[in-house]
Design a protein around this motif. Structure first.
Motif, mmCIF file in Angstrom:
data_model
loop_
_atom_site.group_PDB
_atom_site.id
_atom_site.type_symbol
_atom_site.label_atom_id
_atom_site.label_comp_id
_atom_site.label_asym_id
_atom_site.label_seq_id
_atom_site.Cartn_x
_atom_site.Cartn_y
_atom_site.Cartn_z
ATOM 1 N N CYS A 8 -41.974 -20.405 -14.957
ATOM 2 C CA CYS A 8 -41.743 -18.781 -14.859
ATOM 3 C C CYS A 8 -41.380 -17.277 -14.672
ATOM 4 C CB CYS A 8 -40.590 -18.237 -15.940
ATOM 5 S SG CYS A 8 -39.430 -20.005 -16.646
ATOM 6 N N SER A 9 -43.474 -17.295 -14.253
ATOM 7 C CA SER A 9 -43.964 -16.146 -13.825
ATOM 8 C C SER A 9 -44.073 -16.147 -12.421
ATOM 9 C CB SER A 9 -45.365 -16.248 -14.984
ATOM 10 O OG SER A 9 -46.371 -17.402 -14.576
ATOM 11 N N ASN A 10 -44.380 -17.446 -12.318
ATOM 12 C CA ASN A 10 -44.798 -17.096 -10.807
ATOM 13 C C ASN A 10 -43.092 -17.347 -10.455
ATOM 14 O OD1 ASN A 10 -46.925 -18.627 -10.606
ATOM 15 N ND2 ASN A 10 -46.601 -20.555 -9.879
ATOM 16 N N LEU A 11 -41.673 -17.460 -10.293
ATOM 17 C CA LEU A 11 -40.881 -17.258 -9.857
ATOM 18 C C LEU A 11 -40.815 -15.596 -9.780
ATOM 19 C CD1 LEU A 11 -38.113 -18.901 -11.910
ATOM 20 C CD2 LEU A 11 -38.576 -19.281 -9.719
ATOM 21 N N ILE A 12 -41.770 -14.747 -10.205
ATOM 22 C CA ILE A 12 -41.155 -13.445 -10.043
ATOM 23 C C ILE A 12 -42.393 -13.405 -8.503
ATOM 24 C CG2 ILE A 12 -42.395 -11.237 -10.740
ATOM 25 C CD1 ILE A 12 -41.296 -12.001 -13.451
ATOM 26 N N GLY A 13 -43.125 -13.570 -8.715
ATOM 27 C CA GLY A 13 -44.610 -13.132 -7.790
ATOM 28 C C GLY A 13 -44.042 -14.446 -6.143
ATOM 29 N N VAL A 14 -43.061 -15.352 -5.924
ATOM 30 C CA VAL A 14 -43.034 -16.072 -5.118
ATOM 31 C C VAL A 14 -41.525 -15.193 -5.125
ATOM 32 C CG1 VAL A 14 -42.279 -18.057 -4.242
ATOM 33 C CG2 VAL A 14 -43.838 -18.174 -5.871
ATOM 34 N N GLY A 15 -41.030 -15.017 -5.275
ATOM 35 C CA GLY A 15 -39.818 -13.958 -5.057
ATOM 36 C C GLY A 15 -39.662 -12.936 -4.593
ATOM 37 N N ILE A 16 -40.976 -12.083 -5.174
ATOM 38 C CA ILE A 16 -41.115 -10.741 -4.089
ATOM 39 C C ILE A 16 -41.627 -11.752 -2.725
ATOM 40 C CG2 ILE A 16 -42.869 -9.399 -3.855
ATOM 41 C CD1 ILE A 16 -42.958 -8.848 -7.012
ATOM 42 N N ARG A 17 -42.636 -12.579 -3.029
ATOM 43 C CA ARG A 17 -43.214 -13.080 -1.138
ATOM 44 C C ARG A 17 -42.303 -13.338 -0.082
ATOM 45 N NH1 ARG A 17 -46.973 -17.073 -2.185
ATOM 46 N NH2 ARG A 17 -48.502 -15.284 -3.149
ATOM 47 N N LEU A 18 -40.951 -13.789 -0.777
ATOM 48 C CA LEU A 18 -40.035 -14.800 -0.365
ATOM 49 C C LEU A 18 -38.906 -13.183 0.384
ATOM 50 C CD1 LEU A 18 -38.246 -16.860 0.889
ATOM 51 C CD2 LEU A 18 -36.908 -16.419 -1.529
ATOM 52 N N PHE A 19 -38.957 -12.291 -0.900
ATOM 53 C CA PHE A 19 -38.205 -11.215 0.368
ATOM 54 C C PHE A 19 -39.023 -10.219 0.822
ATOM 55 C CE2 PHE A 19 -37.956 -5.977 -0.947
ATOM 56 C CZ PHE A 19 -36.268 -6.436 0.118
ATOM 57 N N PHE A 20 -39.656 -10.018 1.121
ATOM 58 C CA PHE A 20 -40.893 -9.749 2.120
ATOM 59 C C PHE A 20 -41.098 -10.706 3.187
ATOM 60 C CE2 PHE A 20 -44.358 -9.040 4.328
ATOM 61 C CZ PHE A 20 -44.556 -7.068 4.483
ATOM 62 N N LEU A 21 -41.438 -11.850 2.711
ATOM 63 C CA LEU A 21 -41.196 -12.489 4.487
ATOM 64 C C LEU A 21 -39.670 -12.394 4.996
ATOM 65 C CD1 LEU A 21 -42.190 -15.640 6.580
ATOM 66 C CD2 LEU A 21 -40.657 -16.018 3.713
ATOM 67 N N LEU A 22 -38.660 -12.498 4.557
ATOM 68 C CA LEU A 22 -36.892 -12.026 5.241
ATOM 69 C C LEU A 22 -37.134 -10.574 5.526
ATOM 70 C CD1 LEU A 22 -34.880 -13.953 2.146
ATOM 71 C CD2 LEU A 22 -35.536 -15.573 4.644
ATOM 72 N N TRP A 23 -38.094 -10.057 4.808
ATOM 73 C CA TRP A 23 -36.854 -8.311 5.709
ATOM 74 C C TRP A 23 -38.277 -8.366 6.748
ATOM 75 C CZ3 TRP A 23 -41.390 -4.587 5.149
ATOM 76 C CH2 TRP A 23 -40.562 -3.178 5.253
ATOM 77 N N ALA A 24 -39.868 -9.382 6.862
ATOM 78 C CA ALA A 24 -40.530 -8.420 7.551
ATOM 79 C C ALA A 24 -40.069 -9.310 9.129
ATOM 80 C CB ALA A 24 -41.968 -9.002 7.265
ATOM 81 N N SER A 25 -39.471 -10.672 8.528
ATOM 82 C CA SER A 25 -39.494 -11.166 9.903
ATOM 83 C C SER A 25 -38.142 -11.237 10.792
ATOM 84 C CB SER A 25 -38.564 -12.692 9.291
ATOM 85 O OG SER A 25 -37.739 -13.601 8.238
ATOM 86 N N GLY A 26 -37.280 -10.476 9.279
ATOM 87 C CA GLY A 26 -36.288 -9.563 10.404
ATOM 88 C C GLY A 26 -36.577 -8.832 10.716
ATOM 89 N N LEU A 27 -37.012 -8.016 10.692
ATOM 90 C CA LEU A 27 -37.718 -6.780 11.770
ATOM 91 C C LEU A 27 -38.327 -7.611 12.847
ATOM 92 C CD1 LEU A 27 -39.141 -4.115 8.928
ATOM 93 C CD2 LEU A 27 -36.827 -3.814 10.704
ATOM 94 N N LEU A 28 -39.539 -8.584 12.525
ATOM 95 C CA LEU A 28 -39.784 -8.871 14.088
ATOM 96 C C LEU A 28 -38.717 -9.547 14.775
ATOM 97 C CD1 LEU A 28 -42.882 -9.871 12.517
ATOM 98 C CD2 LEU A 28 -42.740 -7.451 13.186
ATOM 99 N N LEU A 29 -37.799 -10.614 14.266
ATOM 100 C CA LEU A 29 -37.410 -11.025 15.155
ATOM 101 C C LEU A 29 -36.007 -10.218 15.708
ATOM 102 C CD1 LEU A 29 -36.472 -14.438 13.000
ATOM 103 C CD2 LEU A 29 -37.901 -13.520 15.003
ATOM 104 N N GLY A 30 -35.937 -9.013 15.306
ATOM 105 C CA GLY A 30 -34.588 -7.979 15.484
ATOM 106 C C GLY A 30 -33.118 -8.552 15.470
#
Length: 107
Positions: A8-30
């Motif tokens: 359960c504690s990993n869900l928060i950290g991984v959720g933040i990493r997942l959000f950043f991955l999708l946000w950054a890849s959206g910016l980079l892929l355009g």
């Protein structure tokens, strides 16, 4: 700590990493995911979240992050990389070669 509490504690950290991955890849892929790609994005993101949290909890329970020379952390991040590539492949319909870089440059 029990396996469930670590998961359960990993869900928060991984959720933040997942959000950043999708946000950054959206910016980079355009580009943004297609409308029909959003449903698959949610399903794959939930599977990604559960798989990485379970893997991290198992690593923590067996003491792998405390291995000598930080090899446990390195191993963990190398195991996460193919799952992240699969997530970007499903969401953005990109080639597998473009997924590790997150689409550093536009085609």
């Amino acid at each position: 700590m029990s396996l469930l509490s670590v998961f359960c504690s990993n869900l928060i950290g991984v959720g933040i990493r997942l959000f950043f991955l999708l946000w950054a890849s959206g910016l980079l892929l355009g580009k943004r995911p297609e409308k029909r790609g959003i449903a698959s994005m949610v399903i794959v993101a939930a599977a990604f979240l559960a798989a990485i949290s379970a893997l991290g909890a198992a690593f923590y329970q067996y003491g792998i992050p405390h291995w000598r020379y930080n090899t446990g952390h390195i191993l963990f991040y190398y195991l996460i990389l193919p799952i992240q590539m699969l997530l970007l492949r499903v969401v953005y319909k990109e080639r597998y070669l473009a997924c590790p870089c997150g689409g550093i440059g536009r085609r």
